[in-house]
Design a protein around this motif. Structure first.
Motif, PDB file in Angstrom:
ATOM      1  N   LYS A 180     -29.049 -12.943  11.656  1.00  0.00           N
ATOM      2  CA  LYS A 180     -28.303 -11.944  10.887  1.00  0.00           C
ATOM      3  C   LYS A 180     -28.587 -12.040   9.394  1.00  0.00           C
ATOM      4  CE  LYS A 180     -25.612  -8.481  10.441  1.00  0.00           C
ATOM      5  NZ  LYS A 180     -25.981  -7.190  11.044  1.00  0.00           N
ATOM      6  N   LEU A 181     -28.611 -13.253   8.863  1.00  0.00           N
ATOM      7  CA  LEU A 181     -28.765 -13.414   7.416  1.00  0.00           C
ATOM      8  C   LEU A 181     -30.207 -13.635   6.986  1.00  0.00           C
ATOM      9  CD1 LEU A 181     -25.635 -15.650   6.680  1.00  0.00           C
ATOM     10  CD2 LEU A 181     -25.836 -13.157   6.530  1.00  0.00           C
ATOM     11  N   GLY A 182     -31.104 -13.887   7.948  1.00  0.00           N
ATOM     12  CA  GLY A 182     -32.520 -13.998   7.624  1.00  0.00           C
ATOM     13  C   GLY A 182     -32.953 -15.314   7.017  1.00  0.00           C
ATOM     14  N   PHE A 183     -32.184 -16.379   7.197  1.00  0.00           N
ATOM     15  CA  PHE A 183     -32.587 -17.683   6.673  1.00  0.00           C
ATOM     16  C   PHE A 183     -33.763 -18.247   7.479  1.00  0.00           C
ATOM     17  CE2 PHE A 183     -28.271 -17.763   4.864  1.00  0.00           C
ATOM     18  CZ  PHE A 183     -28.533 -18.288   3.604  1.00  0.00           C
ATOM     19  N   ASP A 184     -34.685 -18.877   6.775  1.00  0.00           N
ATOM     20  CA  ASP A 184     -35.740 -19.674   7.393  1.00  0.00           C
ATOM     21  C   ASP A 184     -35.401 -21.122   7.056  1.00  0.00           C
ATOM     22  OD1 ASP A 184     -37.986 -20.734   8.513  1.00  0.00           O
ATOM     23  OD2 ASP A 184     -39.377 -19.978   6.992  1.00  0.00           O
ATOM     24  N   LEU A 185     -34.655 -21.768   7.947  1.00  0.00           N
ATOM     25  CA  LEU A 185     -34.084 -23.075   7.644  1.00  0.00           C
ATOM     26  C   LEU A 185     -35.174 -24.135   7.508  1.00  0.00           C
ATOM     27  CD1 LEU A 185     -31.042 -22.992  10.085  1.00  0.00           C
ATOM     28  CD2 LEU A 185     -30.999 -22.623   7.613  1.00  0.00           C
ATOM     29  N   SER A 186     -35.092 -24.900   6.443  1.00  0.00           N
ATOM     30  CA  SER A 186     -36.029 -26.007   6.229  1.00  0.00           C
ATOM     31  C   SER A 186     -35.645 -27.183   7.120  1.00  0.00           C
ATOM     32  CB  SER A 186     -35.990 -26.434   4.768  1.00  0.00           C
ATOM     33  OG  SER A 186     -34.727 -27.027   4.462  1.00  0.00           O
ATOM     34  N   ASN A 187     -36.557 -28.155   7.215  1.00  0.00           N
ATOM     35  CA  ASN A 187     -36.240 -29.362   7.975  1.00  0.00           C
ATOM     36  C   ASN A 187     -35.040 -30.079   7.378  1.00  0.00           C
ATOM     37  OD1 ASN A 187     -38.348 -28.942   9.753  1.00  0.00           O
ATOM     38  ND2 ASN A 187     -39.804 -30.186   8.576  1.00  0.00           N
ATOM     39  N   GLY A 188     -34.926 -30.071   6.064  1.00  0.00           N
ATOM     40  CA  GLY A 188     -33.783 -30.714   5.418  1.00  0.00           C
ATOM     41  C   GLY A 188     -32.477 -30.015   5.733  1.00  0.00           C
ATOM     42  N   GLU A 189     -32.495 -28.691   5.764  1.00  0.00           N
ATOM     43  CA  GLU A 189     -31.278 -27.950   6.101  1.00  0.00           C
ATOM     44  C   GLU A 189     -30.895 -28.166   7.557  1.00  0.00           C
ATOM     45  OE1 GLU A 189     -31.437 -24.132   3.064  1.00  0.00           O
ATOM     46  OE2 GLU A 189     -32.807 -24.176   4.799  1.00  0.00           O
ATOM     47  N   ARG A 190     -31.880 -28.208   8.428  1.00  0.00           N
ATOM     48  CA  ARG A 190     -31.560 -28.461   9.834  1.00  0.00           C
ATOM     49  C   ARG A 190     -31.015 -29.877  10.027  1.00  0.00           C
ATOM     50  NH1 ARG A 190     -32.649 -24.619  13.304  1.00  0.00           N
ATOM     51  NH2 ARG A 190     -34.068 -22.904  12.720  1.00  0.00           N
ATOM     52  N   ALA A 191     -31.543 -30.840   9.304  1.00  0.00           N
ATOM     53  CA  ALA A 191     -31.032 -32.209   9.386  1.00  0.00           C
ATOM     54  C   ALA A 191     -29.594 -32.273   8.871  1.00  0.00           C
ATOM     55  CB  ALA A 191     -31.927 -33.158   8.600  1.00  0.00           C
ATOM     56  N   MET A 192     -29.305 -31.543   7.802  1.00  0.00           N
ATOM     57  CA  MET A 192     -27.954 -31.491   7.273  1.00  0.00           C
ATOM     58  C   MET A 192     -26.991 -30.884   8.298  1.00  0.00           C
ATOM     59  SD  MET A 192     -26.590 -29.347   3.977  1.00  0.00           S
ATOM     60  CE  MET A 192     -27.235 -27.860   4.759  1.00  0.00           C
ATOM     61  N   LEU A 193     -27.410 -29.818   8.958  1.00  0.00           N
ATOM     62  CA  LEU A 193     -26.585 -29.217   9.998  1.00  0.00           C
ATOM     63  C   LEU A 193     -26.361 -30.188  11.149  1.00  0.00           C
ATOM     64  CD1 LEU A 193     -28.061 -25.595  10.148  1.00  0.00           C
ATOM     65  CD2 LEU A 193     -25.743 -26.218   9.468  1.00  0.00           C
ATOM     66  N   ASP A 194     -27.402 -30.885  11.567  1.00  0.00           N
ATOM     67  CA  ASP A 194     -27.267 -31.857  12.651  1.00  0.00           C
ATOM     68  C   ASP A 194     -26.262 -32.939  12.291  1.00  0.00           C
ATOM     69  OD1 ASP A 194     -29.105 -30.483  14.167  1.00  0.00           O
ATOM     70  OD2 ASP A 194     -30.789 -31.815  13.690  1.00  0.00           O
ATOM     71  N   THR A 195     -26.288 -33.405  11.041  1.00  0.00           N
ATOM     72  CA  THR A 195     -25.353 -34.443  10.600  1.00  0.00           C
ATOM     73  C   THR A 195     -23.922 -33.917  10.612  1.00  0.00           C
ATOM     74  OG1 THR A 195     -27.041 -35.461   9.199  1.00  0.00           O
ATOM     75  CG2 THR A 195     -24.745 -35.963   8.678  1.00  0.00           C
ATOM     76  N   ALA A 196     -23.721 -32.701  10.105  1.00  0.00           N
ATOM     77  CA  ALA A 196     -22.383 -32.106  10.100  1.00  0.00           C
ATOM     78  C   ALA A 196     -21.888 -31.884  11.524  1.00  0.00           C
ATOM     79  CB  ALA A 196     -22.402 -30.787   9.332  1.00  0.00           C
ATOM     80  N   PHE A 197     -22.743 -31.378  12.394  1.00  0.00           N
ATOM     81  CA  PHE A 197     -22.339 -31.130  13.775  1.00  0.00           C
ATOM     82  C   PHE A 197     -21.955 -32.434  14.476  1.00  0.00           C
ATOM     83  CE2 PHE A 197     -25.056 -26.998  14.292  1.00  0.00           C
ATOM     84  CZ  PHE A 197     -24.302 -26.412  13.295  1.00  0.00           C
ATOM     85  N   ALA A 198     -22.691 -33.503  14.231  1.00  0.00           N
ATOM     86  CA  ALA A 198     -22.377 -34.789  14.852  1.00  0.00           C
ATOM     87  C   ALA A 198     -21.007 -35.297  14.395  1.00  0.00           C
ATOM     88  CB  ALA A 198     -23.465 -35.805  14.518  1.00  0.00           C
ATOM     89  N   TYR A 199     -20.705 -35.107  13.123  1.00  0.00           N
ATOM     90  CA  TYR A 199     -19.411 -35.526  12.570  1.00  0.00           C
ATOM     91  C   TYR A 199     -18.269 -34.759  13.240  1.00  0.00           C
ATOM     92  CZ  TYR A 199     -16.101 -36.788   8.814  1.00  0.00           C
ATOM     93  OH  TYR A 199     -15.050 -37.266   8.095  1.00  0.00           O
ATOM     94  N   LEU A 200     -18.443 -33.457  13.391  1.00  0.00           N
ATOM     95  CA  LEU A 200     -17.410 -32.635  14.025  1.00  0.00           C
ATOM     96  C   LEU A 200     -17.280 -32.956  15.511  1.00  0.00           C
ATOM     97  CD1 LEU A 200     -18.234 -29.214  12.327  1.00  0.00           C
ATOM     98  CD2 LEU A 200     -16.513 -30.892  11.642  1.00  0.00           C
ATOM     99  N   ARG A 201     -18.401 -33.166  16.167  1.00  0.00           N
ATOM    100  CA  ARG A 201     -18.377 -33.502  17.587  1.00  0.00           C
ATOM    101  C   ARG A 201     -17.632 -34.805  17.830  1.00  0.00           C
ATOM    102  NH1 ARG A 201     -23.280 -35.517  18.331  1.00  0.00           N
ATOM    103  NH2 ARG A 201     -24.201 -33.467  17.962  1.00  0.00           N
TER     104      ARG A 201
END
Length: 349
Positions: free
Chosen positions: A158-179
């Motif tokens: 929807k927003l057209g982001f091309d996520l970098s490896n660093g952004e994906r790693a940041m998301l993975d870290t946040a998701f693990a914390y919430l999980r």
């Protein structure tokens, strides 16, 4: 020609008292289900009923029927299933009317309506499972699948982001914390979509009618609470939310559902809300892109704003918070619409 409507009309007219039924559309929802109202003749006079049309190639009615009958028998205000045809995907249900809680919430009515909703929620959370339909677990796989909706549908498609490896790693870290937080919470029966569009105000009682429960699971004690109080469709001042959260903590503590102190319970609530709002914002984007239901796009800024507020309170999520606030929200405002203007202002959709 609407062949499903023809088949449904034929089916419902075979039911005694509904031989002359003329279905009138009531609503659809975010799924393939549709709802119609019919008027039937009963021993006590004319009475309205709801007919659910759930095409079996898209929707499985069995969880709905199993959960409805189990919860209804134990006093939860879900519609009584009067007739069912699981092969065709038709159900005849008790009619709770059209008074959505969302439409009746104001600063004057909120306390009364939320007290009724919290009372009904406590009853749901205390339910044991049906012998013939054990609820699925809200496990790691389901939590992860839901959070992945955020990058997959909202950020990239929807927003057209091309996520970098660093952004994906940041998301993975946040998701693990919430999980980790979600899985650490005591487990209860979870409606999984307990909010103001799935609660109906009924005459002569403060307890709402409860609908859209077919995706119920066994999962975290704060999930339905945050769905209700950090609703994607309406927004309340922090002071009201804090008061209602503490009220529910106390009654659920007394019921033996957990042993959490106020700080622990609120932390569970905040992190659970982030998981839900990641999921919800992704679903809203998917409904637009895949299903052509653009009406949900307007709820994305409010939903992501919840994420920004909650992550601001979490030191471990500082980088995620800054990225949401500085990168994601500006793109949302550009592509979809403005963020809420005031974090403490109640917003009616």
């Amino acid at each position: 020609m609407d062949t499903r409507l023809q088949k449904m009309t034929q089916w419902v007219r075979q039911i005694p008292g509904l031989e002359q039924a003329d279905p009138v559309a009531v609503s659809g929802d975010a799924s393939f289900r549709r709802y119609f109202r019919v008027i039937g003749n009963t021993a006590t006079g004319q009475r309205p009923f709801i007919v659910m049309d759930a095409p079996p190639e898209h929707e499985d009615c069995r969880p709905f029927v199993a959960i409805a009958r189990h919860w209804h028998a134990r006093g939860v205000a879900v519609p009584d299933v009067i007739e069912d045809d699981l092969e065709q995907g038709f159900l005849l249900l008790e009619d709770f009317g059209d008074r959505l809680m969302l439409d009746e919430l104001t600063t004057d009515t909120a306390d009364q309506l939320y007290q009724g909703a919290l009372t009904e929620l406590l009853r749901i959370q205390q339910l044991t499972e049906a012998a013939d339909y054990p609820l699925p677990p809200y496990d790691t796989a389901l939590l992860d699948r839901e959070m992945a909706l955020f990058p997959d549908w909202l950020l990239t498609r929807k927003l057209g982001f091309d996520l970098s490896n660093g952004e994906r790693a940041m998301l993975d870290t946040a998701f693990a914390y919430l999980r980790e937080s979600a899985l650490a919470q005591p487990e209860v029966t979870v409606h999984r979509d307990y909010h103001s569009r799935n609660l109906l105000v009924r005459a002569d009682t403060d307890l709402p009618g409860v609908i859209d429960f077919q995706d119920a699971v066994r999962g975290p004690v704060t999930y339905d609470l945050v769905s209700l109080l950090k609703d994607c469709y309406i927004r309340w001042p922090e002071g009201d939310i804090a008061r209602w959260v503490e009220q529910y903590r106390q009654i659920s503590l007394a019921a033996g559902l957990h042993k959490a102190d106020p700080d622990t319970f609120r932390q569970w609530f905040e992190l659970m809300g982030m998981q839900r709002h990641l999921k919800a914002s992704g679903i809203f984007a998917r409904l637009s892109i895949r299903d052509g239901k653009d009406g949900y796009l307007a709820d994305i800024p409010r939903t992501v704003h919840y994420l920004i507020e909650a992550s601001a309170r979490q030191g471990a999520l500082r980088h995620f918070h800054e990225w949401l606030a500085d990168t994601v929200m500006p793109r949302i405002e550009q592509v979809i619409g403005p963020a809420p203007s005031n974090a403490t202002e109640k917003e009616l959709p």
